[in-house]
Design an enzyme around this catalytic site. Structure first.
Site, PDB file in Angstrom:
ATOM      1  N   LYS A 178      50.162  72.406  18.466  1.00 22.59           N
ATOM      2  CA  LYS A 178      49.162  72.593  17.527  1.00 22.59           C
ATOM      3  C   LYS A 178      47.736  73.286  17.967  1.00 22.59           C
ATOM      4  O   LYS A 178      47.008  74.402  18.216  1.00 22.59           O
ATOM      5  CB  LYS A 178      48.844  72.189  15.988  1.00 22.59           C
ATOM      6  CG  LYS A 178      50.159  71.290  15.633  1.00 22.59           C
ATOM      7  CD  LYS A 178      49.192  70.654  13.475  1.00 22.59           C
ATOM      8  CE  LYS A 178      50.446  70.617  13.368  1.00 22.59           C
ATOM      9  NZ  LYS A 178      49.676  69.302  12.613  1.00 22.59           N
ATOM     10  N   HIS A 206      48.341  53.566  14.311  1.00 18.56           N
ATOM     11  CA  HIS A 206      49.658  53.447  13.336  1.00 18.56           C
ATOM     12  C   HIS A 206      49.236  52.725  12.108  1.00 18.56           C
ATOM     13  O   HIS A 206      48.397  51.275  13.156  1.00 18.56           O
ATOM     14  CB  HIS A 206      50.564  53.643  14.239  1.00 18.56           C
ATOM     15  CG  HIS A 206      50.677  53.139  15.617  1.00 18.56           C
ATOM     16  ND1 HIS A 206      50.333  51.590  15.916  1.00 18.56           N
ATOM     17  CD2 HIS A 206      51.011  53.764  16.749  1.00 18.56           C
ATOM     18  CE1 HIS A 206      50.714  52.245  17.383  1.00 18.56           C
ATOM     19  NE2 HIS A 206      50.530  53.161  17.613  1.00 18.56           N
TER      20      HIS A 206
HETATM   21  C1  LIG Z   1      53.421  73.364  14.927  1.00 17.96           C
HETATM   22  C2  LIG Z   1      54.286  72.146  13.459  1.00 17.96           C
HETATM   23  C3  LIG Z   1      54.410  70.753  14.754  1.00 17.96           C
HETATM   24  C4  LIG Z   1      53.144  72.151  12.113  1.00 17.96           C
HETATM   25  O1  LIG Z   1      53.760  70.921  12.109  1.00 17.96           O
HETATM   26  P1  LIG Z   1      54.898  70.697  10.565  1.00 17.96           P
HETATM   27  O2  LIG Z   1      54.541  69.719  10.811  1.00 17.96           O
HETATM   28  O3  LIG Z   1      55.319  71.604  10.414  1.00 17.96           O
HETATM   29  O4  LIG Z   1      53.417  70.657   9.798  1.00 17.96           O
HETATM   30  P2  LIG Z   1      52.055  69.889   9.159  1.00 17.96           P
HETATM   31  O5  LIG Z   1      52.330  69.852   7.421  1.00 17.96           O
HETATM   32  O6  LIG Z   1      51.515  68.982  10.554  1.00 17.96           O
HETATM   33  O7  LIG Z   1      50.618  70.655   9.972  1.00 17.96           O
HETATM   34  C5  LIG Z   1      51.197  72.254   9.092  1.00 17.96           C
HETATM   35  C6  LIG Z   1      49.952  72.813   9.254  1.00 17.96           C
HETATM   36  O8  LIG Z   1      50.259  73.525  11.163  1.00 17.96           O
HETATM   37  C7  LIG Z   1      48.661  74.492  11.810  1.00 17.96           C
HETATM   38  N1  LIG Z   1      49.806  75.304  11.845  1.00 17.96           N
HETATM   39  C8  LIG Z   1      50.937  76.322  11.878  1.00 17.96           C
HETATM   40  N2  LIG Z   1      51.632  76.789  13.743  1.00 17.96           N
HETATM   41  C9  LIG Z   1      50.801  76.327  14.272  1.00 17.96           C
HETATM   42  C10 LIG Z   1      50.201  76.594  15.421  1.00 17.96           C
HETATM   43  N3  LIG Z   1      51.263  77.096  15.917  1.00 17.96           N
HETATM   44  N4  LIG Z   1      48.977  76.686  16.163  1.00 17.96           N
HETATM   45  C11 LIG Z   1      47.819  75.745  15.547  1.00 17.96           C
HETATM   46  N5  LIG Z   1      48.788  75.055  14.431  1.00 17.96           N
HETATM   47  C12 LIG Z   1      49.498  75.473  13.750  1.00 17.96           C
HETATM   48  C13 LIG Z   1      49.181  74.798   9.736  1.00 17.96           C
HETATM   49  O9  LIG Z   1      46.800  75.014   9.659  1.00 17.96           O
HETATM   50  C14 LIG Z   1      50.269  74.127   8.712  1.00 17.96           C
HETATM   51  O10 LIG Z   1      49.019  74.064   8.187  1.00 17.96           O
HETATM   52  P3  LIG Z   1      48.883  75.821   7.189  1.00 17.96           P
HETATM   53  O11 LIG Z   1      50.365  76.412   7.046  1.00 17.96           O
HETATM   54  O12 LIG Z   1      48.053  74.951   5.505  1.00 17.96           O
HETATM   55  O13 LIG Z   1      47.603  76.651   7.521  1.00 17.96           O
HETATM   56  C15 LIG Z   1      55.302  72.603  14.005  1.00 17.96           C
HETATM   57  O14 LIG Z   1      56.310  74.120  13.277  1.00 17.96           O
HETATM   58  C16 LIG Z   1      56.426  72.585  15.247  1.00 17.96           C
HETATM   59  O15 LIG Z   1      56.219  72.839  16.107  1.00 17.96           O
HETATM   60  N6  LIG Z   1      57.630  71.408  14.721  1.00 17.96           N
HETATM   61  C17 LIG Z   1      57.779  71.098  15.656  1.00 17.96           C
HETATM   62  C18 LIG Z   1      59.259  70.835  14.453  1.00 17.96           C
HETATM   63  C19 LIG Z   1      61.007  70.284  16.110  1.00 17.96           C
HETATM   64  O16 LIG Z   1      60.881  70.199  16.378  1.00 17.96           O
HETATM   65  N7  LIG Z   1      60.701  69.139  14.520  1.00 17.96           N
HETATM   66  C20 LIG Z   1      61.492  67.619  15.354  1.00 17.96           C
HETATM   67  C21 LIG Z   1      61.645  66.931  13.865  1.00 17.96           C
HETATM   68  S1  LIG Z   1      63.795  66.511  14.760  1.00 17.96           S
END
Ligand SMILES: CC(C)(COP(=O)(O)OP(=O)(O)OC[C@H]1O[C@@H](n2cnc3c(N)ncnc32)[C@H](O)[C@@H]1OP(=O)(O)O)[C@@H](O)C(=O)NCCC(=O)NCCS
Length: 117
Positions: A62, A103
């Site tokens: 992020k 944590h």
């Molecule tokens: C960016 C990322 C880390 C967000 O995480 P998430 O768990 O989906 O969501 P969270 O609740 O932690 O965070 C959401 C917020 O991240 C922020 N966000 C989204 N894309 C972003 C970006 N490219 N850069 C910065 N912030 C970002 C937004 O503010 C969003 O909130 P909003 O939509 O209300 O504005 C996610 O899109 C990502 O890349 N996840 C990895 C997925 C993965 O491979 N997971 C493995 C599971 S096995």
């Protein structure tokens, strides 16, 4: 100069479930160095450690502004500790960010700042 900020939180129960299912999840999230650290920990600490790295890497993506994907995978990001236990964050072996991890019984959370000189 600070160029990015990222914050993330994850439920320990979710990470515990994924980690108990198979080694696939931790092998995707942890680098080799981190897997070696993980292998030396107790059962409880393993979940905390894995959840802490997962949430720190999401927070880092992020701060970078890319999310986890082609430009920045979990394997591209590594958290290393100094002799006192203080963590730092590396992108492709280059120290890139400041990180703080916490944590509790139910959650792990992390905050990341990206600094460029
Ligand atoms: C960016 C990322 C880390 C967000 O995480 P998430 O768990 O989906 O969501 P969270 O609740 O932690 O965070 C959401 C917020 O991240 C922020 N966000 C989204 N894309 C972003 C970006 N490219 N850069 C910065 N912030 C970002 C937004 O503010 C969003 O909130 P909003 O939509 O209300 O504005 C996610 O899109 C990502 O890349 N996840 C990895 C997925 C993965 O491979 N997971 C493995 C599971 S096995």
């Amino acid at each position: 100069m600070i160029t990015g900020i990222g914050l993330d939180i994850v439920e320990l129960s979710r990470i515990r479930r994924l980690d108990e299912k198979s080694s696939k999840f931790r092998m995707r999230i942890l680098t080799q160095r981190e897997q070696s650290e993980y292998s030396k920990l107790t059962k409880l600490r393993k979940v905390e450690f894995l959840a802490g790295r997962f949430t720190a890497k999401e927070a880092f993506s992020k701060a970078l502004g890319t999310g986890i994907g082609g430009a920045c995978s979990f394997q591209d990001i590594e958290i290393r500790k100094d002799s006192k236990g203080k963590p730092s964050i590396f992108l492709k072996q280059v120290e890139t960010g400041l990180v703080s991890i916490t944590h509790s019984k139910d959650f792990a959370a992390a905050q990341v700042l990206i600094q460029t000189t």
